[in-house]
Design an enzyme around this catalytic site. Structure first.
Site, mmCIF file in Angstrom:
data_model
loop_
_atom_site.group_PDB
_atom_site.id
_atom_site.type_symbol
_atom_site.label_atom_id
_atom_site.label_comp_id
_atom_site.label_asym_id
_atom_site.label_seq_id
_atom_site.Cartn_x
_atom_site.Cartn_y
_atom_site.Cartn_z
ATOM 1 N N SER A 110 0.826 -1.202 0.000
ATOM 2 C CA SER A 110 0.000 0.000 0.000
ATOM 3 C C SER A 110 0.872 1.268 0.000
ATOM 4 O O SER A 110 1.674 1.448 -0.901
ATOM 5 C CB SER A 110 -0.959 -0.049 1.190
ATOM 6 N N ASP A 225 -9.992 -4.563 -4.378
ATOM 7 C CA ASP A 225 -9.407 -3.587 -3.455
ATOM 8 C C ASP A 225 -10.115 -2.241 -3.617
ATOM 9 O O ASP A 225 -10.131 -1.667 -4.700
ATOM 10 C CB ASP A 225 -7.919 -3.452 -3.761
ATOM 11 N N HIS A 255 -7.896 -5.492 0.091
ATOM 12 C CA HIS A 255 -6.666 -4.706 0.142
ATOM 13 C C HIS A 255 -5.458 -5.486 0.669
ATOM 14 O O HIS A 255 -4.395 -5.486 0.046
ATOM 15 C CB HIS A 255 -6.909 -3.465 1.005
#
Length: 278
Positions: A110, A225, A255
């Protein structure tokens, strides 16, 4: 695992901010993986990665980015993008001093995936490869007009906290969400506008810069996601210049692919790719 040990330490990063790092070392390490964690969390949340890789001989280390976890600094804030890269380079040099002859990979998730990519582009000579899990290269919540406005506001009010992430969307596993909420080392408020604007500011430039990437890279992303837009990863997939790029899409995964109920496949792909590139 016999001979495995946990280590940890502290460093003084950019602008004098004290940083915390930790690692798990097998008895006879044959490679190093440096973890770059995501927004609001910390390096201690990668137990599934540690449990998967350490038995294969990987020494796995994680830095708590400034303002996160057990590192110091204003919570979930960033003054200058280069602070992240400077901190991570200090971390890498500290770890590689422990293992001077071993191949080194960076693994970022991320926000940490964005940091890992930016770092890898600047330090290709000292890394064997990079793994990017749901890298933050686009967001459905950040259309271009809004980005421009927030960037200007951040110059005047960098420490305000207008919005954050919906933690219920990190994983379909309710236990993962509950554990995240119960973890006092996670940041449970919003990031500052200073951090958010610098993170989002890379969306328009980092995929294009990836044309210069020559390192082997593994890119992993769940198709469902809702926190980091898969569109950013698709752009990276099409633009990156690595002659050895592997992209794995996971249908229906959210995610945190390493914390999904279907985590077995992403972790197996990670393990296999690293073994093939050691």
């Amino acid at each position: 695992m016999a001979g495995e040990r946990h280590v940890e330490g502290r460093l003084v990063g950019a602008r004098g901010v004290e940083l915390f790092w930790q690692g798990t070392e097998p008895a006879e390490p044959t490679g190093v993986v440096l973890v770059s964690h995501g927004l609001g969390e910390h390096g201690g949340r990668y137990g599934n990665v540690v449990d998967t890789l350490v038995p294969d001989g990987w020494a796995v280390y994680a830095l708590d980015h400034r303002g996160h976890g057990r590192s110091n600094g204003r919570r979930a804030h960033l003054d200058d993008y280069m602070d992240w890269l400077s901190d991570f380079d200090l971390f890498r040099r500290t770890v590689t001093a422990r293992h001077p002859d071993l191949p080194v990979f960076v693994l970022g998730h991320s926000m940490g995936g964005q940091i890992a990519l930016a770092y890898a582009l600047e330090h290709q000579d000292v890394l064997r490869g990079a793994v990017l899990s749901a890298p933050a290269l686009a967001s459905p919540a950040a259309p271009k007009p809004l980005v421009l406005v927030l960037t200007q506001v951040a110059k005047v009010l960098p420490t305000i906290r207008p919005t954050g992430i919906d933690v219920t969307k990190i994983s379909k596993d309710p236990a993962v969400v509950a554990a995240y909420r119960a973890d006092p080392l996670n940041h449970h408020g919003n990031p500052t506008l200073g951090l958010a604007s610098r993170l989002v500011g890379q969306f328009s430039t980092l995929p294009e810069r990836s044309r210069a990437l020559r390192l082997p890279v593994l890119i992993q992303h769940g198709t469902a996601d809702e926190l980091t837009d898969p569109a950013g990863t698709r752009l990276l997939e099409s633009l990156n210049g690595s002659p050895d790029a592997t992209v794995r899409w996971y249908d229906g995964l959210w995610h945190e692919i390493y914390n999904e109920p279907e985590r077995e496949q992403p972790l197996a792909d990670l393990r296999e790719w690293l073994a093939a590139h050691r």
